[in-house]
Design a protein around this motif. Structure first.
Motif, PDB file in Angstrom:
ATOM      1  N   CYS A 169      19.405  72.729  35.558  1.00 18.06           N
ATOM      2  CA  CYS A 169      20.048  72.648  36.869  1.00 18.06           C
ATOM      3  C   CYS A 169      20.100  71.182  37.293  1.00 18.06           C
ATOM      4  O   CYS A 169      19.079  70.494  37.267  1.00 18.06           O
ATOM      5  N   ILE A 170      21.295  70.715  37.636  1.00 16.67           N
ATOM      6  CA  ILE A 170      21.429  69.353  38.167  1.00 16.67           C
ATOM      7  C   ILE A 170      21.968  69.457  39.589  1.00 16.67           C
ATOM      8  O   ILE A 170      22.952  70.164  39.851  1.00 16.67           O
ATOM      9  N   LEU A 171      21.294  68.779  40.508  1.00 18.08           N
ATOM     10  CA  LEU A 171      21.675  68.827  41.926  1.00 18.08           C
ATOM     11  C   LEU A 171      22.130  67.456  42.393  1.00 18.08           C
ATOM     12  O   LEU A 171      21.632  66.433  41.924  1.00 18.08           O
ATOM     13  N   ALA A 172      23.074  67.449  43.325  1.00 20.37           N
ATOM     14  CA  ALA A 172      23.536  66.182  43.885  1.00 20.37           C
ATOM     15  C   ALA A 172      24.090  66.448  45.274  1.00 20.37           C
ATOM     16  O   ALA A 172      24.339  67.600  45.650  1.00 20.37           O
ATOM     17  N   GLY A 173      24.293  65.374  46.037  1.00 20.45           N
ATOM     18  CA  GLY A 173      24.863  65.528  47.370  1.00 20.45           C
ATOM     19  C   GLY A 173      25.543  64.259  47.808  1.00 20.45           C
ATOM     20  O   GLY A 173      25.438  63.224  47.148  1.00 20.45           O
ATOM     21  N   GLY A 174      26.225  64.320  48.936  1.00 21.23           N
ATOM     22  CA  GLY A 174      26.949  63.161  49.453  1.00 21.23           C
ATOM     23  C   GLY A 174      28.231  63.623  50.100  1.00 21.23           C
ATOM     24  O   GLY A 174      28.296  64.714  50.671  1.00 21.23           O
ATOM     25  N   GLU A 175      29.275  62.820  49.983  1.00 23.61           N
ATOM     26  CA  GLU A 175      30.543  63.202  50.591  1.00 23.61           C
ATOM     27  C   GLU A 175      31.693  62.532  49.861  1.00 23.61           C
ATOM     28  O   GLU A 175      31.782  61.311  49.829  1.00 23.61           O
ATOM     29  N   THR A 176      32.560  63.355  49.267  1.00 25.75           N
ATOM     30  CA  THR A 176      33.702  62.809  48.529  1.00 25.75           C
ATOM     31  C   THR A 176      34.909  62.691  49.463  1.00 25.75           C
ATOM     32  O   THR A 176      34.875  63.173  50.588  1.00 25.75           O
ATOM     33  N   THR A 177      35.957  62.065  48.963  1.00 25.92           N
ATOM     34  CA  THR A 177      37.190  61.970  49.751  1.00 25.92           C
ATOM     35  C   THR A 177      38.352  62.536  48.944  1.00 25.92           C
ATOM     36  O   THR A 177      38.340  62.508  47.717  1.00 25.92           O
ATOM     37  N   VAL A 178      39.353  63.052  49.662  1.00 28.54           N
ATOM     38  CA  VAL A 178      40.535  63.619  49.018  1.00 28.54           C
ATOM     39  C   VAL A 178      41.761  62.865  49.486  1.00 28.54           C
ATOM     40  O   VAL A 178      41.917  62.620  50.684  1.00 28.54           O
ATOM     41  N   GLN A 179      42.601  62.470  48.549  1.00 29.73           N
ATOM     42  CA  GLN A 179      43.903  61.897  48.909  1.00 29.73           C
ATOM     43  C   GLN A 179      44.834  63.081  49.152  1.00 29.73           C
ATOM     44  O   GLN A 179      45.158  63.812  48.226  1.00 29.73           O
TER      45      GLN A 179
END
Length: 503
Positions: free
Chosen positions: A377-387
Motif C-alpha cells: 500500500c502506498i499513500l500520498a496526499g496534497g492537491e493537484t491542478t486540472v487544466q
C-alpha cells in the motif's frame, strides 16, 4: 476477504475520520482543574485567569466550534464564528447534528462569503470579531479556530479602503497573472486582521490558535492569510508587487493613503509573543492514520508525500511509473533493466513536478526493502491542478484516478510480459472535504481492468478525459460504485491517494 476497493475505501474513511472536527479537537484540547482551571493544548498549559472567548473562520470551523464548546463548557463566555453561506442548512440536511451548535450556544454564527468571495456578510462577521478582540484584557484567553477558506470569511480592509476597492485591486492583480502568494501579500498589507492583525488587536490577552491546514507544507502565515501569525512581509513587498504588475498608478486614493502611512517594517515576532499557533489537523496526520490502518490489514505500507502537487496528467504519469516499479519488485524483476528504467523515469517526473520535501531516492530504497510476501500500500496526499479544456463533469480526483487507470492499461497492453498483468491494482483519489468538482462524488477508484472493460464496451476513455468528463465515465458502471461518495465531511485537509497492489 475484502476486495482491494473495500480496503481502499476503509483507509480513506479512517484518514478523514482522524481529522474530523470532534475527534481532532478532543485529541488536542483539554480543560483541566476547577480551582484554577487550565487549558491544555497538545500538552502546553494556559491558565484560564478570567474569561475564555472564542472566534473562528473557515469552512470546517462550525464543527470545530461545536466540539470546542463541549470541551470548554461554562468557561466559555462568548464566541463569534464566520462560516460559508448555507453550511448550517447543508449539515442539517446531511444529518450531521454533531457539527452544529446547540440551541442555546454562546457562539454566534455569521454566514457569508458566497462562492468563497468576501462579501458584506463576511465583512460584518470580521467587524464583530475585531470588536471582540479589541475589548480583551491581559487576564483573558482567546481561542481562535482557523481552517481553509478563512481568508474570504475575514475581510477587514484598513479604513478608508472599501471592500469593493480591495476586491477590484485583487482581481486586477489576478488578471495580470499574479501568483497566489503575491495576492496574499497585497491582501495582508491592506487588511486589519490578516498577517497577524487579529493577534495584535487581541493583545494583551493570551491567544491560542487551533489550525486545520489545507495548504501544502502547512505554512502558518498562508493558511487563511495568517491572522495570528507575524507577517514576514512589509509594505515594501506590497509596493514591489504592484510595480511589477504595473498597477502603482491605477490605485484608488484610499489604497494610496493606507500604503503611504503603513509602517515600513514587517511585524516582528516579538509582537506575537502572546500567541501560540498549533496545527491540530493536516494531510500528514490523516496519512499517518491511514498507514496505521493499512498495516493492520496486512499491507506493507509507505507514505510517499503529503505535498503532491502539479498538473493531473503529470502526477498520473508519476503514479503509473511508481506502480510499475512496485509490480516489478513483486514479480522479482525489480533488480533488472526494466526496474532501472522505471526508476529513472520516476526520478525525472518527480524532478519536473518539484514536489516540496520529496526525497525519492530514500523512498525507492524503502520500497526495495518491503519484501515480496505481503500486498503493498502506498499513500500520498496534497492537491493537484486540472487544466480545464472541456465542458464535462468531474473533478481533479476523478480525473487523476481515470488517468492512472488508462496509463496502467496502456503500459500493460504495450509491454510484452508486463509485470502489471500479474498484479491486482486499485488506485483511489479523494477530497477529504467529501467534494470533488461540481459533483456529489469525493473522488473515484480505478484499475486497469475497469479501463479494459470500458474499451470493450466501446467507451472512448480519451474522449472523456479531453472533455474533463471523468464523472460521466465512472457513472457508466454498475451503480456508479467506482465513484467515491462520502457526503460532506465537515473537514478539509486537501486530497488523499491510496495505491493498493496484490501479486
Amino acid at each position: 476477504s475484502m476486495s482491494l476497493c473495500e480496503h481502499a475505501l476503509s483507509l480513506f474513511r479512517s484518514a478523514v475520520g482522524t481529522v474530523r472536527p470532534a475527534p481532532m479537537l478532543k485529541r488536542a484540547v483539554k480543560l483541566q482543574g476547577d480551582g484554577c482551571p487550565q487549558l491544555l493544548v497538545k500538552g502546553k498549559a494556559f491558565p484560564v485567569k478570567r474569561d475564555l472567548y472564542l472566534v473562528g473562520f473557515g469552512k470546517a470551523v462550525l464543527g470545530m466550534a461545536a466540539a470546542a464548546e463541549e470541551i470548554l463548557g461554562d468557561h466559555l463566555v462568548r464566541g463569534i464564528i464566520t462560516v460559508p453561506l448555507g453550511i448550517q442548512e447543508s449539515l442539517q440536511r446531511a444529518g450531521m447534528q454533531e457539527m452544529l451548535l446547540k440551541p442555546h450556544s454562546k457562539i454566534q454564527v455569521i454566514e457569508g462569503a458566497k462562492n468563497n468571495l468576501p462579501d458584506s456578510e463576511a465583512l460584518k462577521g470580521a467587524v464583530a470579531i475585531q470588536e471582540l478582540a479589541e475589548g480583551l484584557t491581559a487576564d483573558d484567553l482567546l481561542l481562535v479556530l482557523i481552517s481553509g477558506g478563512g481568508s474570504a470569511l475575514l475581510p477587514a480592509p484598513i479604513p478608508p479602503i472599501l471592500l469593493k476597492e480591495k476586491e477590484k485591486l485583487t482581481k486586477m492583480l489576478a488578471s495580470r497573472g499574479a501568483a497566489i502568494q503575491e495576492l496574499n501579500i497585497v491582501r495582508k498589507t491592506l487588511s486589519l486582521l490578516k498577517g497577524g492583525g487579529l493577534a495584535r488587536l487581541a493583545y494583551p490577552a493570551q491567544v491560542v490558535s487551533l489550525i486545520l491546514s489545507d495548504v501544502i507544507g502547512d505554512p502558518l502565515d498562508i493558511i487563511a492569510s495568517g491572522p495570528t501569525v507575524a507577517s514576514s512581509h512589509s509594505v515594501q513587498d506590497c509596493l514591489q508587487i504592484l510595480t511589477k504588475y504595473n498597477l502603482l498608478h491605477d490605485l484608488p486614493e484610499s489604497v494610496e493613503t493606507v500604503l503611504s502611512s503603513s509602517p515600513t517594517k514587517p511585524t516582528s515576532s516579538e509582537d506575537c509573543s502572546h500567541v501560540c499557533n498549533v496545527i491540530i489537523g493536516s494531510n500528514a496526520l490523516a496519512l499517518d492514520e491511514a498507514k496505521h490502518q493499512a498495516e493492520g490489514l496486512g499491507y506493507a505500507t509507505l507514505i510517499l508525500s503529503a505535498a503532491i502537487c502539479g498538473e493531473v496528467s503529470r502526477v498520473a504519469a508519476l503514479y503509473c511509473q511508481l506502480i510499475r516499479l512496485v509490480c516489478l519488485g513483486l514479480a522479482s524483476l525489480g533488480e533488472g533493466p526494466l526496474g532501472d528504467e522505471a526508476g529513472r523515469n520516476l526520478l525525472q517526473l518527480a524532478a519536473e513536478l518539484e514536489i516540496p520535501g520529496l526525497n525519492l531516492a530514500d523512498f525507492l530504497q524503502a520500497l526495495q526493502g518491503l519484501g515480496r510476501e505481503r500486498p503493498v500500500c502506498i499513500l500520498a496526499g496534497g492537491e493537484t491542478t486540472v487544466q480545464l479544456r472541456g465542458t464535462g463533469k468531474g473533478g481533479r480526483n476523478q480525473e487523476l484516478a481515470l488517468r492512472v487507470g488508462l496509463g496502467l492499461h496502456r503500459a500493460q497492453a504495450t509491454e510484452t510480459g508486463s509485470p502489471l498483468g500479474r498484479c491486482e491494482i486499485v488506485f483511489l483519489s479523494g477530497g477529504t472535504d467529501g467534494q470533488d468538482g461540481p459533483t456529489e462524488a469525493a473522488g473515484a477508484f480505478c484499475s486497469p481492468e475497469l479501463v479494459d472493460k470500458a474499451l470493450q464496451e466501446g467507451l472512448d476513455v480519451e474522449a472523456f478525459l479531453s472533455n474533463n468528463d471523468s464523472y460521466t465515465f465512472f457513472s457508466q458502471f454498475r451503480g456508479g460504485h467506482h465513484l467515491l461518495v462520502t457526503g460532506l465531511t465537515g473537514t478539509n485537509v486537501m486530497d488523499i491517494q491510496a495505491i493498493l497492489i496484490r501479486a
